[in-house]
Design a protein around this motif. Structure first.
Motif, PDB file in Angstrom:
ATOM      1  N   HIS A 128       5.399  -2.232   2.375  1.00 64.07           N
ATOM      2  CA  HIS A 128       4.580  -3.024   3.289  1.00 64.07           C
ATOM      3  C   HIS A 128       3.550  -2.096   3.907  1.00 64.07           C
ATOM      4  O   HIS A 128       3.556  -0.895   3.637  1.00 64.07           O
ATOM      5  N   ASP A 132       3.775   3.809   9.159  1.00 62.73           N
ATOM      6  CA  ASP A 132       4.710   4.852   8.715  1.00 62.73           C
ATOM      7  C   ASP A 132       4.991   4.776   7.209  1.00 62.73           C
ATOM      8  O   ASP A 132       5.735   5.605   6.673  1.00 62.73           O
ATOM      9  N   HIS A 133       4.378   3.793   6.527  1.00 65.28           N
ATOM     10  CA  HIS A 133       4.568   3.656   5.081  1.00 65.28           C
ATOM     11  C   HIS A 133       3.267   3.856   4.323  1.00 65.28           C
ATOM     12  O   HIS A 133       3.273   4.203   3.142  1.00 65.28           O
ATOM     13  N   ASP A 235      11.987  -1.499   4.714  1.00 61.19           N
ATOM     14  CA  ASP A 235      12.442  -1.594   6.111  1.00 61.19           C
ATOM     15  C   ASP A 235      13.431  -2.732   6.344  1.00 61.19           C
ATOM     16  O   ASP A 235      13.340  -3.455   7.334  1.00 61.19           O
ATOM     17  N   HIS A 238      16.637  -0.374  10.100  1.00 60.04           N
ATOM     18  CA  HIS A 238      16.026   0.726  10.868  1.00 60.04           C
ATOM     19  C   HIS A 238      17.083   1.542  11.605  1.00 60.04           C
ATOM     20  O   HIS A 238      17.005   2.749  11.679  1.00 60.04           O
ATOM     21  N   HIS A 282      14.548   4.682   6.458  1.00 57.20           N
ATOM     22  CA  HIS A 282      14.770   5.009   7.868  1.00 57.20           C
ATOM     23  C   HIS A 282      16.224   5.363   8.176  1.00 57.20           C
ATOM     24  O   HIS A 282      16.571   5.597   9.334  1.00 57.20           O
TER      25      HIS A 282
HETATM   26 ZN   LIG Z   1       9.029   1.603   8.689  1.00 57.93          ZN
END
Ligand SMILES: [Zn+2]
Length: 311
Positions: A128, A132-133, A235, A238, A282
């Protein structure tokens, strides 16, 4: 004497600054059939779980964290996975780049430490478009992976690159839209962004699986080789210490929380039945393991460490 003092001060400062940099090895290799999966650390970020998690029972978060020998602020891994298969190098996600502070953005160094160069990457499959990706795709408006094709689900591109959605978003969430746009634009301009249909092989043995909720086009990727299987969850989880025990607990970053929880429950159930490997970016690095049922919830079983890299 003055020089000695200066030297000692310098040594002290050097030691202190060294202690603060990311100095862990940052990669872990394991075979999946004929393919190799390499977990690459992008670093860690500390998350305040009581502030970010929702839909928990009273005291549930603190109790579960305590049972896992953690406190409220959990140092959370951000891990990217590299698949080496049929002479191709395929990344799953790209880390945070410069968007989320200096404890992250270590992906390029981890790639080099693992024995590769960013220019060698053939494709990046994005789960996605959260910062952070996607953030590590671009540095100073230039492509970090100039020879890679980027794969993104259409619903995610439509949602995160929409100017209208950015305008309608809460002030604190606008940064997500900016990070997605800045990171993807150089690849869009170069004609290097592709979409896909779920279930159709993207590469031999690699397919995309629809897991929307956390993000409208959230995608998990499946790698199968010689009867072995690993699913890259993205994700779907988490806070491992809390969400395996209680998959109904959601996180602030979910675009559609009920749907995210539903996909998480389905993924846990499926991984328990299928007994395949799971890679979750994560969960504590390298984030590779299995899931097993545990009462009304589930448990995460991290991969047994191996010092042997096959092939
Ligand atoms: Zn993430």
């Amino acid at each position: 004497m003055k020089h000695v003092t200066t030297f000692l001060i310098a040594l002290f400062l050097f030691t202190v600054s060294k202690a603060q940099v990311n100095s862990q090895p940052g990669y872990y290799k394991m075979p999946i059939g004929d393919a190799e999966v390499i977990a690459l650390s992008d670093g860690t970020i500390t998350l305040d779980m009581n502030a970010l998690l929702f839909n928990a029972k009273p005291n549930e978060i603190n109790n579960l964290l305590q049972q896992n020998f953690l406190t409220n602020k959990v140092e959370t891994s951000i891990t990217v996975y590299l698949i080496r298969t049929n002479n191709k190098l395929i990344l799953i996600d790209a880390g945070a780049g410069s968007f989320m502070g200096s404890t992250l953005g270590k992906l390029t160094q981890s790639i080099i430490n693992a024995g590769f160069q960013p220019e060698q990457i053939d494709a990046v499959l994005l789960t996605h478009l959260h910062a952070d990706h996607v953030g590590g795709l671009t540095a100073n408006d230039k492509m970090v992976f100039p020879n890679a094709t980027i794969y993104i689900n259409k619903s995610d591109t439509a949602f995160w690159l929409s100017k209208q959605n950015r305008t309608n978003a809460a002030e604190g969430d606008k940064g997500f839209f900016d990070a997605a746009s800045i990171s993807i634009t150089p690849y869009l301009k170069a004609g290097k962004v592709k979409s896909f249909d779920y279930g159709t092989p993207l590469f031999p043995g690699i397919t995309a699986l629809a897991t929307p909720g956390h993000s409208p086009g959230h995608t998990s990727y499946v790698l199968e080789s010689k009867g072995e299987k690993i699913v890259f969850w993205g994700d779907l989880v988490h806070a491992g210490a809390v969400q395996f025990e209680d998959p109904a607990v959601t996180i602030h970053f979910d675009v559609d929380s009920p749907k995210a929880a539903e996909e998480r429950k389905q993924a846990f159930k499926d991984a328990t039945t299928g007994k395949y490997w799971v890679a979750a970016g994560h969960l504590s690095f390298p984030g590779i393991g299995h899931v097993r049922a545990n009462g009304s919830g589930y448990s995460w079983v991290p991969a047994n460490y191996s010092s042997v890299v096959a092939r």
